[in-house]
Design a protein around this motif. Structure first.
Motif, PDB file in Angstrom:
ATOM      1  N   PRO A  61       0.832  -1.210   0.000  1.00 34.26           N
ATOM      2  CA  PRO A  61       0.000   0.000   0.000  1.00 34.26           C
ATOM      3  C   PRO A  61       0.866   1.259   0.000  1.00 34.26           C
ATOM      4  CG  PRO A  61      -0.797  -1.577   1.622  1.00 34.26           C
ATOM      5  CD  PRO A  61       0.532  -2.085   1.148  1.00 34.26           C
ATOM      6  N   GLY A  62       0.339   2.329  -0.561  1.00 34.85           N
ATOM      7  CA  GLY A  62       1.029   3.614  -0.495  1.00 34.85           C
ATOM      8  C   GLY A  62       1.312   3.984   0.953  1.00 34.85           C
ATOM      9  N   LEU A  63       2.469   4.578   1.200  1.00 34.74           N
ATOM     10  CA  LEU A  63       2.864   4.923   2.562  1.00 34.74           C
ATOM     11  C   LEU A  63       2.265   6.259   2.967  1.00 34.74           C
ATOM     12  CD1 LEU A  63       6.570   3.736   2.313  1.00 34.74           C
ATOM     13  CD2 LEU A  63       4.586   2.464   3.162  1.00 34.74           C
ATOM     14  N   ASN A  64       1.971   6.375   4.257  1.00 32.42           N
ATOM     15  CA  ASN A  64       1.286   7.553   4.789  1.00 32.42           C
ATOM     16  C   ASN A  64       2.139   8.139   5.904  1.00 32.42           C
ATOM     17  OD1 ASN A  64      -0.465   9.395   5.962  1.00 32.42           O
ATOM     18  ND2 ASN A  64      -2.203   8.021   6.072  1.00 32.42           N
ATOM     19  N   ASP A  65       2.840   9.231   5.626  1.00 36.37           N
ATOM     20  CA  ASP A  65       3.623   9.904   6.666  1.00 36.37           C
ATOM     21  C   ASP A  65       2.648  10.722   7.508  1.00 36.37           C
ATOM     22  OD1 ASP A  65       5.275  11.770   8.137  1.00 36.37           O
ATOM     23  OD2 ASP A  65       6.919  11.149   6.846  1.00 36.37           O
ATOM     24  N   ALA A  66       2.452  10.292   8.753  1.00 40.05           N
ATOM     25  CA  ALA A  66       1.387  10.840   9.591  1.00 40.05           C
ATOM     26  C   ALA A  66       1.722  12.173  10.239  1.00 40.05           C
ATOM     27  CB  ALA A  66       1.019   9.819  10.675  1.00 40.05           C
ATOM     28  N   HIS A  67       2.930  12.684  10.014  1.00 39.68           N
ATOM     29  CA  HIS A  67       3.291  13.979  10.604  1.00 39.68           C
ATOM     30  C   HIS A  67       4.527  14.499   9.877  1.00 39.68           C
ATOM     31  CE1 HIS A  67       3.520  16.710  14.317  1.00 39.68           C
ATOM     32  NE2 HIS A  67       4.632  16.994  13.645  1.00 39.68           N
ATOM     33  N   ILE A  68       4.307  15.299   8.858  1.00 35.00           N
ATOM     34  CA  ILE A  68       5.408  15.854   8.063  1.00 35.00           C
ATOM     35  C   ILE A  68       4.988  17.220   7.549  1.00 35.00           C
ATOM     36  CG2 ILE A  68       4.606  14.557   6.029  1.00 35.00           C
ATOM     37  CD1 ILE A  68       7.527  14.456   5.096  1.00 35.00           C
ATOM     38  N   HIS A  69       5.831  18.209   7.751  1.00 37.23           N
ATOM     39  CA  HIS A  69       5.481  19.586   7.368  1.00 37.23           C
ATOM     40  C   HIS A  69       5.730  19.759   5.867  1.00 37.23           C
ATOM     41  CE1 HIS A  69       5.084  20.798  11.615  1.00 37.23           C
ATOM     42  NE2 HIS A  69       6.030  19.886  11.785  1.00 37.23           N
ATOM     43  N   VAL A  70       4.729  19.386   5.104  1.00 38.49           N
ATOM     44  CA  VAL A  70       4.883  19.268   3.656  1.00 38.49           C
ATOM     45  C   VAL A  70       5.323  20.580   3.026  1.00 38.49           C
ATOM     46  CG1 VAL A  70       3.647  18.797   1.504  1.00 38.49           C
ATOM     47  CG2 VAL A  70       3.275  17.341   3.516  1.00 38.49           C
ATOM     48  N   ALA A 229      -1.011  24.485  10.239  1.00 36.33           N
ATOM     49  CA  ALA A 229      -1.308  25.402   9.135  1.00 36.33           C
ATOM     50  C   ALA A 229      -1.972  26.669   9.645  1.00 36.33           C
ATOM     51  CB  ALA A 229      -2.215  24.718   8.113  1.00 36.33           C
ATOM     52  N   ASN A 230      -1.481  27.803   9.130  1.00 35.55           N
ATOM     53  CA  ASN A 230      -2.171  29.061   9.411  1.00 35.55           C
ATOM     54  C   ASN A 230      -3.287  29.251   8.380  1.00 35.55           C
ATOM     55  OD1 ASN A 230      -0.953  29.933   7.020  1.00 35.55           O
ATOM     56  ND2 ASN A 230       0.660  31.079   8.063  1.00 35.55           N
ATOM     57  N   GLU A 231      -3.994  30.369   8.486  1.00 33.46           N
ATOM     58  CA  GLU A 231      -5.158  30.582   7.622  1.00 33.46           C
ATOM     59  C   GLU A 231      -4.764  30.662   6.150  1.00 33.46           C
ATOM     60  OE1 GLU A 231      -7.435  33.901   9.077  1.00 33.46           O
ATOM     61  OE2 GLU A 231      -7.427  33.146  11.135  1.00 33.46           O
ATOM     62  N   GLU A 232      -3.620  31.292   5.853  1.00 31.16           N
ATOM     63  CA  GLU A 232      -3.192  31.438   4.459  1.00 31.16           C
ATOM     64  C   GLU A 232      -2.832  30.093   3.844  1.00 31.16           C
ATOM     65  OE1 GLU A 232      -2.799  35.176   6.613  1.00 31.16           O
ATOM     66  OE2 GLU A 232      -1.884  33.216   6.992  1.00 31.16           O
ATOM     67  N   LEU A 233      -2.153  29.244   4.623  1.00 32.61           N
ATOM     68  CA  LEU A 233      -1.781  27.925   4.120  1.00 32.61           C
ATOM     69  C   LEU A 233      -3.020  27.065   3.901  1.00 32.61           C
ATOM     70  CD1 LEU A 233       0.307  25.797   3.348  1.00 32.61           C
ATOM     71  CD2 LEU A 233       0.596  25.279   5.787  1.00 32.61           C
ATOM     72  N   LEU A 234      -3.973  27.127   4.817  1.00 29.21           N
ATOM     73  CA  LEU A 234      -5.228  26.385   4.639  1.00 29.21           C
ATOM     74  C   LEU A 234      -5.927  26.800   3.353  1.00 29.21           C
ATOM     75  CD1 LEU A 234      -6.928  26.300   8.163  1.00 29.21           C
ATOM     76  CD2 LEU A 234      -5.979  24.371   6.909  1.00 29.21           C
ATOM     77  N   ASN A 251      -3.932  15.493   4.878  1.00 28.20           N
ATOM     78  CA  ASN A 251      -4.684  15.724   6.108  1.00 28.20           C
ATOM     79  C   ASN A 251      -4.018  16.926   6.757  1.00 28.20           C
ATOM     80  OD1 ASN A 251      -6.372  15.410   8.327  1.00 28.20           O
ATOM     81  ND2 ASN A 251      -5.131  13.811   9.264  1.00 28.20           N
ATOM     82  N   VAL A 252      -4.700  18.059   6.805  1.00 29.93           N
ATOM     83  CA  VAL A 252      -4.065  19.310   7.237  1.00 29.93           C
ATOM     84  C   VAL A 252      -4.691  19.779   8.547  1.00 29.93           C
ATOM     85  CG1 VAL A 252      -3.550  21.696   6.600  1.00 29.93           C
ATOM     86  CG2 VAL A 252      -3.580  19.917   4.840  1.00 29.93           C
ATOM     87  N   PHE A 253      -3.830  20.134   9.520  1.00 27.49           N
ATOM     88  CA  PHE A 253      -4.264  20.580  10.834  1.00 27.49           C
ATOM     89  C   PHE A 253      -4.156  22.103  10.962  1.00 27.49           C
ATOM     90  CE2 PHE A 253      -2.533  16.448  12.983  1.00 27.49           C
ATOM     91  CZ  PHE A 253      -3.520  15.705  12.350  1.00 27.49           C
ATOM     92  N   PRO A 254      -5.258  22.818  11.064  1.00 24.75           N
ATOM     93  CA  PRO A 254      -5.162  24.241  11.389  1.00 24.75           C
ATOM     94  C   PRO A 254      -4.688  24.441  12.822  1.00 24.75           C
ATOM     95  CG  PRO A 254      -7.470  23.549  11.242  1.00 24.75           C
ATOM     96  CD  PRO A 254      -6.644  22.390  10.813  1.00 24.75           C
ATOM     97  N   LEU A 255      -3.787  25.398  13.010  1.00 17.16           N
ATOM     98  CA  LEU A 255      -3.334  25.771  14.347  1.00 17.16           C
ATOM     99  C   LEU A 255      -4.423  26.548  15.073  1.00 17.16           C
ATOM    100  CD1 LEU A 255       0.314  27.001  13.720  1.00 17.16           C
ATOM    101  CD2 LEU A 255      -0.358  25.125  15.225  1.00 17.16           C
TER     102      LEU A 255
END
Length: 525
Positions: A61-70, A229-234, A251-255
């Motif tokens: 299966p494709g790999l899923n990096d669960a925490h990486i600042h893309v 992610a800040n508002e601009e990145l989102l 999967n993006v996490f807003p701060l």
């Protein structure tokens, strides 16, 4: 319906009900219609729009990096100076000057990756070092962990930082014995400088994200979590998704609480599409372990009782998280040290009473007590961990952590043994090496780059490590129903390998030769 046949492959499905296969059929929605033997597929379907022979190659299966600042990976590959390889302050100043000379139109000079344990001088640069090289433009250098930054005098002048500037809660402004500024900022005090740096344009974010996606695909990473992610990145992610440009499932996490300010970032709307999910908010409860700012319950070595930095108090953390939970968001929290994990779980217990259906996460998880383990299990919390830290940052840990903590740091085996969901990741560009197979090899061997072993009793098996990079990470995303294993009804996200990892003693040499998302080829070596 157009059907694509994959055959003559050695498929490791990561589906316990059907662990191995040699063929699969992909429908025009990019999902697996059927999987099994070649004869089963040929008997089940009359014809195919395309038939692809993989000549016995191994597929996982494709790999899923669960925490990486893309986007930060992309930033280092586009507009920022990468100094993760420098071996001395002298070399650092040389490459910094060379970069500034090559970028005369850059209003700010940005660099990342300095590590005082790697350079000959065994110290961080100071404002004097930066001023010597670039006195006329603002410079900001981020330590490899991103929990410490160094500003030159021009950057502090533009940011209005003086010796009298108030230190934000959960941060430090380091000074010399005479009270003068060193130019070094930690944790939430980073925002005093970073909030002055001009925001990126959409085109800059686009270039950074897509450059990073191309790189991730070459490593076999088909899904990733960008955890701050800040508002601009989102807004940039959403626009790229709507324009159909994202190549990796994000999967993006807003701060909620940005550095250098007590302002709470406004909650966005919940968002979910085929390639983008915004359903979890992010908090920081302490600092970094390699920078010795994680909040431990014992002092760091060679300090006068210093135990790190706790960045939040319970009330502010709980109220801000509750607002998100009330709107349907899950919570992810950076917590490494004992104090930070205790605080985070205290908040989570209260959130669990409000909505026990939401699954929360803790990022990094440097240490676990028996009481912590009970909370993880009771609330079905995911531990998103980074064994690669052992490989790349071991010298930092050895120099700052008491010996008894070295034996239990980043307790992956403890997590798995207690049936806690483990999601593996790299936290790049905190580390330079984001190759998943090097990360998994470290999880299996617990070896640092110099060959020493840290935490012998925390080793994983290869099967456990691969599961944490596939199924475990999809569970962390709350998307295990559509990805993580090669199963009927899930997206045909898979990678083709040059070797079968289960036939190797050292899996760090495994390479991705093809990467497929939704049954389409995105990368070929």
């Amino acid at each position: 319906m157009a059907l694509k046949l994959i055959y003559n492959a050695s498929i490791i499905t990561m589906d316990a009900a059907y662990p191995k296969a040699e063929s699969m059929v992909i429908n025009d929605l990019g999902k697996i219609e059927s999987i099994g033997t070649e004869s089963e597929m040929l008997n089940q379907f009359d014809s195919f729009s395309e038939e692809i022979n993989f000549h016995g190659k191994t597929i996982v299966p494709g790999l899923n990096d669960a925490h990486i600042h893309v986007w930060k990976i992309g930033h280092l590959r586009t507009y920022m100076l990468d100094v993760r390889g420098v071996k001395s302050i002298v070399e650092f100043k040389s490459v910094l000057k060379e970069f500034a000379d090559k970028n005369p139109n850059s209003s700010w000079i940005m660099a990342r990756g300095i590590n005082e344990m790697v350079v000959e001088e065994k110290r961080l640069p100071t404002k004097e070092d930066l001023d010597e090289v670039i006195p006329d433009r603002p410079v900001f250098v981020i330590r490899t962990c991103a929990h410490i930054g160094i500003a030159n005098s021009k950057a502090m002048e533009i940011s209005g930082v003086t010796e009298d500037t108030e230190v934000p809660f959960g941060g430090e402004i380091r000074k010399n014995e005479n009270g003068s500024l060193q130019g070094i900022f930690t944790e939430r005090a980073l925002g005093l400088i970073m909030n002055t740096i001009p925001p990126f344009t959409f085109e800059e974010y686009k270039n950074m994200i897509l450059e990073a996606h191309n790189y991730l695909l070459s490593l076999g990473i088909t899904s990733a979590t960008d955890p701050a992610a800040n508002e601009e990145l989102l807004a940039a992610y959403i626009r790229l998704d709507k324009e159909g440009l994202l190549k990796v499932r994000m999967n993006v996490f807003p701060l909620r609480i940005p550095d250098g300010s007590d302002e709470i970032q406004v909650l966005p709307e919940l968002y979910e599409s085929e390639f983008l999910q915004i359903k979890t908010v992010k908090f920081f409860s302490d600092g970094g372990l390699s920078s010795a700012t994680a909040a431990l319950n014992v002092p760091y070595k060679n300090t006068k009782g210093y135990k790190g930095v706790l960045r939040l108090d319970f009330e502010k953390f709980y109220q801000t998280a509750k607002e998100a939970v009330d709107k349907g968001f899950s919570v992810a929290t950076h917590a490494i040290g004992h104090q930070a994990i205790d605080l985070t779980l205290d908040v989570y217990r209260n959130l669990f009473k409000i909505n026990p259906t939401l699954k929360h996460r803790i990022e990094h998880v440097g240490f676990l007590s028996n009481e912590n383990i009970k909370d993880f299990v009771a609330m079905n919390i995911t531990a998103a961990m980074q064994p690669i830290f052992i490989y790349e940052l071991a010298n930092n840990f050895k120099s700052t952590l008491p010996d008894e903590l070295l034996e239990v740091v980043y307790p992956c085996r403890t997590v798995v043994s207690n049936r806690i969901n483990l999601a593996l990741s790299t936290d790049g560009p905190v580390v330079k090496e984001i190759n998943p197979w090097v990360n998994m090899e470290t999880a299996v061997s617990r070896k640092s780059a110099d060959g020493s072993v840290i935490g012998e009793n925390q080793k994983l098996t290869l099967k456990q490590a691969l599961r944490a990079y596939t199924v475990g990470s999809s569970v962390a995303d709350n998307l295990e129903h559509i990805k993580g294993s090669l199963s009927v009804g899930k997206y045909a996200d898979f990678i083709v390998l040059n070797k079968n990892p289960f036939e190797l003693e050292d899996i760090s040499t495994v390479e991705t030769i093809e990467t497929w998302n939704s049954g389409n080829l995105y990368y070929k070596k």
